[in-house]
Scaffold this motif. Structure first.
Motif, PDB file in Angstrom:
ATOM      1  N   LEU A  92       0.830  -1.205   0.000  1.00  0.00           N
ATOM      2  CA  LEU A  92       0.000   0.000   0.000  1.00  0.00           C
ATOM      3  C   LEU A  92       0.868   1.260   0.000  1.00  0.00           C
ATOM      4  O   LEU A  92       0.451   2.300  -0.510  1.00  0.00           O
ATOM      5  CB  LEU A  92      -0.922   0.002   1.222  1.00  0.00           C
ATOM      6  CG  LEU A  92      -2.023  -1.074   1.232  1.00  0.00           C
ATOM      7  CD1 LEU A  92      -2.828  -0.976   2.510  1.00  0.00           C
ATOM      8  CD2 LEU A  92      -2.931  -0.944   0.016  1.00  0.00           C
TER       9      LEU A  92
ATOM     10  N   THR B  10       0.184   4.280  -2.507  1.00  0.00           N
ATOM     11  CA  THR B  10      -0.110   5.605  -1.960  1.00  0.00           C
ATOM     12  C   THR B  10       0.865   6.645  -2.497  1.00  0.00           C
ATOM     13  O   THR B  10       0.487   7.766  -2.846  1.00  0.00           O
ATOM     14  CB  THR B  10      -0.045   5.574  -0.419  1.00  0.00           C
ATOM     15  OG1 THR B  10      -0.908   4.546   0.076  1.00  0.00           O
ATOM     16  CG2 THR B  10      -0.471   6.902   0.162  1.00  0.00           C
TER      17      THR B  10
ATOM     18  N   PHE C 180      -7.363  -0.190  -1.815  1.00  0.00           N
ATOM     19  CA  PHE C 180      -7.249  -0.657  -0.434  1.00  0.00           C
ATOM     20  C   PHE C 180      -8.288  -1.753  -0.167  1.00  0.00           C
ATOM     21  O   PHE C 180      -8.849  -1.830   0.911  1.00  0.00           O
ATOM     22  CB  PHE C 180      -7.463   0.500   0.534  1.00  0.00           C
ATOM     23  CG  PHE C 180      -6.260   1.390   0.708  1.00  0.00           C
ATOM     24  CD1 PHE C 180      -5.700   1.582   1.955  1.00  0.00           C
ATOM     25  CD2 PHE C 180      -5.681   2.018  -0.370  1.00  0.00           C
ATOM     26  CE1 PHE C 180      -4.599   2.397   2.133  1.00  0.00           C
ATOM     27  CE2 PHE C 180      -4.582   2.840  -0.219  1.00  0.00           C
ATOM     28  CZ  PHE C 180      -4.029   3.025   1.037  1.00  0.00           C
TER      29      PHE C 180
END
Length: 911
Positions: free
Chosen positions: A8, A12, A41
């Motif tokens: 992630l 991001t 997500f």
């Protein structure tokens, strides 16, 4: 970080790159919150995971840095932009250095800001290609351990690209700092290991390092190396004249009079023109830690120190020279030392042409985080040292056993290192600092005791740590687990993982001495190869200025100095702690915490003043006067002048300041007289029919006539040695403004709402008293009730909201938050500084506070069960100057602040 968060992180970061920046701590969290509802997500994360992800993203991608403030002389004429257009400024040395910073993972925003601010400094230095003679003086004010070396290394690269031919870096007064600075210049500017180069013969290959791996052309000539300071013989054996080199020449020298003497003689013999005795090539002098040993501190004499005179002479023999001093404190002595305001500008090293304030990056682990926002997380009190390691001791002190607090600090360091290894930081360095004596002999004894402790823990771990749960039969391992439970249970919840890494930590751990003794060991962080160094460094003055302890995680600081520049420089724990900030701990006495909090507020105040002066187009001279008139400058002035035993005039500015009585003579009659003075004020206010109102902090009187305030201050007696509460100083300042700005006052009769003390009567008012600890040494040796402890404050945060409207309070807080957001200073502090409310005041505020003094060591020595103290919050002043002259008695100040710390080898009582 777990694998899900690792994936992630990349997603991001890619999304952030597509959004306009710069990204702040708040905006990063907003982006993560938005992404939590998207398919990116899909696996879902908890709020704790989201915060952990935000911290990683902030450290790697969200770091930002402002450009700081600049004040210029009136004759400033930019030249750099025109020179670049004409092709007179190359990008060779700076280009290499930028590549190195990229390779090191320095965030692009920080590199860009360094690029910008070094351009600004270079533009204010003289144009090296100008045919006319010039001499420039400037100063750069940064923060302790905030990247000043990176900044001036970039400046050196750009100066060389612009045409400067000789660059002299004056790096501290100790060999270890000079050597460390040389190594950084080797890496960032030269590109070769000068220590190896000095011993290599023609058949041996030169070791390329740092910028040398990008481009091997035009290596600068180094006349010093990591093993040796400047030497006339070595320099003369090379091409002797600066003008005969077709590349820049660089020297990193110790701030030492014999070194400077040798350099001057070499230049005069080999490079100076025979007719003019001047050197034609342009020179840049970088004075690192410019407030240390560069200024005139001769007591009772008009002659400057030898080092000061030699630096001035070095500059004077060049037709074109620029001096740039770097310092971490706006209270630099260069502003403060001269006896009069006129003398300060005659001082040849005064930065008359420019002063630049460097903003720290948003991830800077500084005083705001350590001593204000997260004090409970990072600070641990030392309160058990007096029997084994007293604060005041002689060179003969035998260190038989270690205080329990120091033992706990060592265990904390070992456990923290194990957690860092679990986090994948085994290849990074980890250091612990122990600064508990100024005597090298005592430091040596302390090092031996700490080494014995580490050996004992190492033996226990070697025998039992591999036995799983059965290892907890060993008391040393039990003690480590107890330390983990107290300090780091939230940082790493599985003790078994830590236990499994203890052996690798302790096998690598060294305990070394860093000082001026023959036992001293150089801090060599390159010796670890692919593995990070784990070291406990024991020292004193050598650890207090400029020296960087890589990966500093735990500090044990037991010193007693109230001198601002000394204290801030001793703060080696400031800096950058990526992915282990939560593990950092500092042990120090509660009084030390109070002083650091106080210093931080004073320094922030001057940084803000520098920014205001930039907007007002003020000059360096005007900023110099502001520094000299700041109330806290009296401490530095006292240190430099107290040896004269004389009285001297100083100017003190009280506009926009908070002044409190934190020291009162321990005399029963005097203290009772102060209570009567407070009661007389209350009676007078009530008789005058002054309007009152109640708040959670007590009773507020509005519109109190100034004559009542002046009468109270004249009747009240504090410590005569404290100049800031001197009744004449106060009365002179107030009387000059008594017909307009200070004609009407707010008075808060403060009352504690929640404590175990019974309310007491002051005149006809029932109020809740406040507890305040008082220092034992002041009480017993000096007969003074001096507030001690972590706050060192008489008052409480938020007092200065009193008298303001709700709209004014909200405006102050809104302006502060907006300014921090605009400057990208990271997470908003939990405690907002009181100065933001002070700046909104239109009337002064007097706070009266009833205090119950406490001293557990000497309760019978307290002369009275309650005392009254006061604090005054002065609004900003529109009257020109905003200062009042005060005659400072240096004998009294010496009693108050004590003597300056002498360097380690001195014999006698330690401060």
């Amino acid at each position: 970080m777990n694998p899900v968060l690792s994936s992630l992180e990349g997603m991001t970061a890619m999304y952030m790159a597509s959004q306009p920046g710069p990204h702040t701590a708040a905006s990063i969290r907003d982006i993560i919150k938005q992404l939590q509802s998207t398919p990116m997500f899909a696996q879902g994360i908890t709020d704790d995971d989201a915060e952990a992800l935000a911290k990683v993203i902030e450290e790697k991608y969200g770091i930002s840095i402002g450009l700081g403030a600049i004040v210029d002389s009136e004759d400033f004429k930019p030249w750099l932009a025109d020179a670049k257009i004409k092709g007179n400024v190359r990008d060779f040395y700076w280009g290499r250095y930028r590549q190195l910073l990229n390779l090191k993972g320095i965030p692009k925003s920080v590199i860009d800001a360094t690029d910008d601010v070094t351009d600004r400094v270079l533009d204010r230095m003289g144009n090296p290609l100008s045919a006319t003679a010039w001499s420039r003086r400037g100063m750069v004010v940064g923060h302790v351990q905030s990247g000043k070396t990176q900044n001036y290394t970039g400046l050196i690269c750009k100066a060389a690209d612009a045409g400067y031919r000789l660059i002299v870096v004056i790096a501290g007064i100790h060999n270890n700092l000079r050597n460390q600075t040389q190594a950084r210049i080797d890496e960032g500017f030269i590109g070769r290991d000068t220590g190896r180069l000095a011993h290599a013969n023609k058949s041996q290959r030169q070791k390329l390092i740092g910028v040398g791996q990008f481009d091997q052309r035009e290596f600068p000539v180094a006349l010093t190396n990591t093993l040796r300071d400047f030497n006339k013989g070595t320099a003369t054996s090379n091409t002797s004249q600066i003008g005969q080199y077709n590349v820049p020449v660089v020297l990193v020298i110790k701030k030492n009079s014999s070194t400077l003497k040798n350099l001057l003689e070499w230049l005069e013999e080999h490079s100076a023109h025979a007719r003019t005795a001047m050197v034609e090539q342009p020179m840049l002098v970088i004075d690192d830690e410019a407030d240390n040993a560069s200024i005139n501190t001769k007591y009772g004499s008009d002659e400057v120190t030898r080092i000061n005179g030699q630096i001035r002479k070095l500059l004077s023999i060049f037709h074109r020279s620029c001096y740039v001093g770097y310092t971490a404190t706006p209270f630099a002595n260069i502003f403060i030392d001269p006896d009069t305001d006129d003398d300060v500008f005659k001082e040849d090293l005064f930065p008359r042409h420019f002063i630049i304030g460097l903003d720290a990056p948003s991830n800077y682990f500084g005083a705001q985080k350590v001593f204000v926002d997260a004090r409970e997380t990072h600070i641990r009190d030392i309160d058990d040292n007096e029997a084994q390691l007293p604060l005041k001791h002689t060179i003969a002190l035998e260190v038989e056993v270690l205080p329990n607090s120091l033992i706990e600090a060592v265990r904390t360091f070992i456990v923290a290192r194990a957690i860092r290894n679990i986090r994948g930081q085994a290849g990074q360095h980890a250091s612990m600092l122990v600064n508990a004596s100024r005597f090298t002999d005592v430091q040596g004894r302390l090092r031996r005791r700490i080494a014995e402790l580490v050996d004992s823990i190492r033996d226990a771990v070697a025998v039992d740590a591999g036995k799983g749960p059965a290892a907890l039969k060993n008391p040393e391992i039990v003690a480590l687990r107890d330390t983990w439970s107290r300090e780091f249970r939230e940082a790493e919840q599985d003790w078994s993982k830590i236990q499994a890494r203890l052996h690798e930590v302790l096998v690598a751990a060294d305990v070394v001495e860093v000082n001026a003794s023959k036992r001293s060991v150089a801090l060599d962080y390159d010796r670890g190869g692919d593995y990070g160094v784990t070291v406990i460094a024991v020292g004193g003055f050598s650890l207090s200025r400029g020296l960087t302890l890589e990966g500093l995680t735990v500090s044990y600081f037991l010193r007693n100095s109230v001198m601002y520049d000394t204290l801030m420089q001793m703060g080696r724990w400031f800096g950058y702690r990526p992915a282990y900030e939560d593990l950092c701990r500092i042990w120090m006495p509660a009084d030390g915490v109070g002083w650091y909090s106080h210093i931080h507020e004073a320094m922030e105040d001057l940084q803000e003043q520098l920014k205001r002066m930039e907007l007002a187009r003020a000059t360096p001279e005007q900023f110099g006067l502001a520094v000299r008139s700041h109330p806290q400058s009296l401490i530095v002035t006292a240190r430099n002048k107290m040896g004269t035993g004389q009285s001297l005039p100083v100017r003190v500015g009280l506009a926009g300041r908070l002044i409190e009585t934190t020291r009162i003579r321990s005399d029963e009659a005097l203290l009772k007289g102060n209570l009567k003075a407070a009661e007389a004020l209350i009676e007078a206010m009530q008789s005058a029919g002054v309007e009152t109102s109640r708040s959670s902090r007590g009773t507020l009187y509005n519109g109190v006539p100034v004559d009542l305030i002046r009468a109270f201050l004249r009747a009240y007696q504090s410590d005569p040695a404290d100049p800031l509460t001197d009744p004449k100083l106060m009365d002179d300042y107030i009387s000059a403004r008594s017909f307009d700005e200070l004609s009407e006052w707010d008075v808060l009769l403060a009352s504690a709402q929640r404590n175990d003390l019974a309310s007491q009567r002051l005149y006809n008012m029932e109020i809740g008293p406040f507890k305040r600890g008082v220092g034992s040494e002041d009480l017993i040796r000096k007969g003074i009730l001096a507030i001690s402890g972590a706050s060192r404050r008489l008052g409480s945060p938020g007092d200065e909201k009193e008298g303001l409207t709700q709209a004014q309070i909200q405006e102050a807080e809104r302006d502060f938050r907006a300014k921090r957001e605009a400057e990208n200073k990271g997470v908003m502090p939990k405690t907002l500084p009181d100065r933001i409310y002070r700046e909104k005041r239109t009337s002064p505020l007097l706070v009266l506070r009833l205090v119950v003094p406490e001293n557990d060591d000497h309760p019978t020595k307290l002369p009275i069960e309650k005392v009254v103290g006061w604090g005054i919050s002065f609004p900003l002043s529109n009257i020109e100057g905003g200062t009042v002259e005060y005659t400072m008695n240096t004998v009294r100040l010496r009693e108050m602040f004590g003597d300056e710390e002498v360097e380690e080898e001195a014999v006698g009582d330690a401060d």
